[in-house]
Design a protein around this motif. Structure first.
Motif, PDB file in Angstrom:
ATOM      1  N   ALA A  37       0.836  -1.206   0.000  1.00 30.57           N
ATOM      2  CA  ALA A  37       0.000   0.000   0.000  1.00 30.57           C
ATOM      3  C   ALA A  37       0.867   1.251   0.000  1.00 30.57           C
ATOM      4  O   ALA A  37       0.561   2.242  -0.693  1.00 30.57           O
ATOM      5  CB  ALA A  37      -0.924  -0.012   1.214  1.00 30.57           C
ATOM      6  N   GLU A  38       1.948   1.231   0.768  1.00 28.50           N
ATOM      7  CA  GLU A  38       2.852   2.378   0.822  1.00 28.50           C
ATOM      8  C   GLU A  38       3.555   2.586  -0.519  1.00 28.50           C
ATOM      9  O   GLU A  38       3.726   3.730  -0.972  1.00 28.50           O
ATOM     10  CB  GLU A  38       3.878   2.172   1.940  1.00 28.50           C
ATOM     11  N   ASP A  39       3.939   1.493  -1.173  1.00 28.27           N
ATOM     12  CA  ASP A  39       4.593   1.599  -2.480  1.00 28.27           C
ATOM     13  C   ASP A  39       3.647   2.202  -3.509  1.00 28.27           C
ATOM     14  O   ASP A  39       4.054   3.038  -4.330  1.00 28.27           O
ATOM     15  CB  ASP A  39       5.058   0.217  -2.957  1.00 28.27           C
ATOM     16  N   PHE A  40       2.386   1.775  -3.469  1.00 33.25           N
ATOM     17  CA  PHE A  40       1.407   2.347  -4.400  1.00 33.25           C
ATOM     18  C   PHE A  40       1.274   3.849  -4.168  1.00 33.25           C
ATOM     19  O   PHE A  40       1.275   4.641  -5.122  1.00 33.25           O
ATOM     20  CB  PHE A  40       0.044   1.668  -4.244  1.00 33.25           C
ATOM     21  N   ALA A  41       1.146   4.240  -2.912  1.00 29.28           N
ATOM     22  CA  ALA A  41       0.957   5.662  -2.591  1.00 29.28           C
ATOM     23  C   ALA A  41       2.127   6.501  -3.089  1.00 29.28           C
ATOM     24  O   ALA A  41       1.933   7.584  -3.671  1.00 29.28           O
ATOM     25  CB  ALA A  41       0.772   5.835  -1.088  1.00 29.28           C
TER      26      ALA A  41
END
Length: 212
Positions: A37-41
């Protein structure tokens, strides 16, 4: 400029690692799922987003959270974006389901559009409720970028509906890895697929993780 809808499947969960059916079970992300999720953001924060929609389950809310935090907005939660309800199969592996509910399982594998897990939902049920959310998005946002954070089966069914693919073939025609992105433009001549199941935003070790 037309409307583009980005479909993001939630990050990794314990069920995506074990292969158990998890529809309405409200489990959270694994530590690796949070990293996804952090990588997507980080990869998508500079897109001028009009809105973020998500299912109301923990795993989708947690996947949307890093981007929501960066942008300072809240996700709009819609029950129509929930995962397929697996009924009596929830929490069971395919092997257990085949043993305990063999006839229903065979019918569902043959046509998950018009057959349901024991006590659960048919593919057409998901198509109907998710289409209401897509219609809301189209009516509210005539152009720009909207993110929809949902689940494996639900996203595949939405894509089938948009692209004219038989909903009963959603399991056979479309792959959808955890934390993958698919992009559909609502173009002048109808929905236009730009990207499907893209995981290039994930760090290499996360892209290499396999789900069952």
């Amino acid at each position: 400029m037309s409307l583009k809808i980005y479909f993001l499947r939630h990050g990794e969960t314990s069920s995506s690692q074990t292969g158990t059916y998890c529809g309405r079970l409200d489990i959270d992300l694994t530590a690796e799922g949070v990293q996804m999720a952090e990588d997507f953001a980080k990869a998508y924060q500079d897109i001028p987003w009009k809105a973020i929609y998500s299912s109301p389950l923990q795993r989708t809310i947690a996947t949307a959270k890093p981007l929501c935090d960066l942008l300072g907005i809240n996700s709009q939660r819609r029950h129509g974006l929930k995962e397929i309800f697996y009924g009596e199969w929830e929490g069971k592996t395919p092997e257990e389901v085949n043993q305990d509910f063999h006839d229903d399982y065979v019918r569902w594998l043959a046509d998950p559009g018009w057959s349901s897990p024991t006590g659960g939902e048919k593919g057409i049920d998901i198509a109907r409720r998710s289409s209401e959310v897509l219609e809301e998005i189209e009516q509210t946002y005539k152009n720009g970028n909207v993110l929809v954070v949902s689940h494996k089966a639900t996203i595949r069914i939405m894509l089938c509906s948009l692209l004219g693919i038989d909903v009963g073939r959603f399991r056979d025609r479309i792959g959808m890895p955890v934390a993958s992105v698919s992009v559909v433009e609502m173009a002048e001549r109808g929905p236009l697929l730009h990207r499907m199941g893209d995981c290039s935003h994930l760090r290499e070790e996360l892209r290499q993780r396999e789900e069952i």
